[in-house]
Design a protein around this motif. Structure first.
Motif: not given
Length: 421
Positions: A256-281
């Motif tokens: 029921a939670e998975q059908r209504t909320g964002p997936s963990r994969a979506e959260e992780v993908a967003r974090m990965e984009r932020e992390l890679l931007a940080m790693y480039g600093d």
């Protein structure tokens, strides 16, 4: 000492590198090689890895390459941390099972089977190339689903041990709650990868007093909240299940939670984009706090301890790993891969004896082990019927109509990764 990380472009890698830098007396690496076909990510991660080593005064070198043979040549140990299909495949694994009202998760259930089918052939190919480049190297597998992948590696004759960070995470949490050094906390941790229970928490070693009843009495609410399970359930069980048991104990609630909320994969993908931007600093020379939310906490410390024991540093070590059952759980085949405390040294990992597993847990372990055997068969030999049989065997699927539909969905979403499909 040369250590190679396959999948070195992962956003996990700075966690690993931080541990290598801090614990260099335990694992004296002279050369760290990060191998990954994704050159853009690899350069970002490799640059940060060099800065972390420099900041902490580590004398070892960090090199990056897309060439597995060159990267693994002469390595003492090779760590595998792969995600075949990337976050896009993970997103699919977490969504299409919901069409049948089944949990969508990347390491268990139908999504976990999809990941195993994509991953096992790739890992075995990598392991064969590693064996040619470094015949004596130990393979440490952190690639999910760890139990199935480790069983595939061992079945192919590789010097391999599987590793997960669930146990060390519990050890660190319990130590903090008890106000003691983590080294003093010994877990009676038993089951399969992502299907384990802490049946005792002993202080001072495997024969020390069991303080789990005290932990549950004084901190049961906080522990239950972390697991997202009801406190009364923990009190009735008298054990602490892995948070992956929520997919079994609260299946419909999770769906029921998975059908209504964002997936963990979506959260992780967003974090990965932020992390890679940080790693480039170029000013960043330590792992960022955001990485703790990415997952893999304490992975580096577990990996350092395991690698050091396998390579003969500091003598034998007792650690939770994934390895052959060898009669430890007598109701399972000897070649089933279990996750439990083991004595680890230069010859490998040997599980320690454990008290008989209660029927409530043994029954689920037996069913999931049967599924894992069928899943590995499907990954090695392919075929729609083998996929169907594995799904039918899984406790989170179980009904033939669901197994039929999920087989079709799995194949439709993974055909590009399955040579036989």
């Amino acid at each position: 000492m040369k250590l190679t990380v396959v999948g070195g472009g992962s956003t996990y890698t700075p966690e690993l590198v931080d541990g290598f830098a801090r614990l260099r007396d335990t694992l004296p690496i002279t050369e760290l090689v990060l191998v990954d076909p994704a050159a853009d990510r690899l350069e970002l991660v490799g640059g940060l890895a060099r800065r972390i080593f420099a900041r902490q005064g580590h004398p070892g070198t960090v090199t990056v390459t897309g060439d597995l043979a060159a990267g693994a040549a002469g390595a003492d140990a090779v760590l595998l941390q792969l995600r075949v299909g990337g976050q896009a495949a993970r997103q699919r694994d977490e969504t299409w099972p919901l069409e049948c009202g089944c949990v969508g998760q990347e390491t268990t259930g139908a999504g976990g089977l999809a990941k195993a089918l994509r991953t096992v052939p790739v890992v075995l190919d990598i392991a064969e190339r590693v064996r040619r480049a470094a015949p004596d190297a130990w393979i440490i597998d952190f690639t999910n689903p760890v139990g199935i992948v480790t069983r595939a590696l061992l079945g192919a004759g590789h010097r391999a041990v599987g590793l997960c960070n669930v146990a060390i995470g519990f050890q660190r949490k319990f130590a903090a709650l008890l106000g003691t050094d983590p080294a003093e906390v010994h877990l009676d941790h038993v089951g399969l990868n992502h299907l384990t229970w802490e049946r005792a928490v002993r202080l001072g070693g495997p024969d020390g007093p069991d303080v789990l009843p005290r932990l549950l009495a004084e901190h049961g609410g906080a522990i239950a909240a972390d697991l997202r399970l009801p406190r009364p359930l923990l009190d009735r069980l008298g054990v602490v299940p892995s948070y992956y048991l929520r997919y079994f104990y609260a299946h419909d609630e999770v769906v029921a939670e998975q059908r209504t909320g964002p997936s963990r994969a979506e959260e992780v993908a967003r974090m990965e984009r932020e992390l890679l931007a940080m790693y480039g600093d170029p000013a960043l020379d330590e792992k960022p706090e955001l990485l703790a939310r990415r997952g893999g906490a304490f992975y580096s410390e577990a990996a350092v301890g395991l690698a050091a024991a396998l390579l003969g540093g500091g003598g034998p070590r007792v650690q939770v790993v994934n390895t052959y059952n060898r009669g430890t759980l007598p109701f399972l085949p000897d070649d089933a891969v279990i996750e439990t405390q083991a004595a680890v040294d230069g010859s490998g990992a040997v599980p320690l004896a454990v008290p008989a597993l209660e029927p409530l847990y043994a029954g689920l372990v037996a069913r999931v082990t049967a599924y894992e055997e069928l899943a590995l068969d499907a990954a090695l030999r392919g075929g729609r019927d083998r996929v169907f049989r594995a799904l039918l065997a899984h406790p989170l699927v179980g009904q033939y109509a669901y197994a039929e539909t999920l087989t079709d969905l799995l194949l439709a979403h993974n055909r590009e990764h399955l040579a036989w499909a």
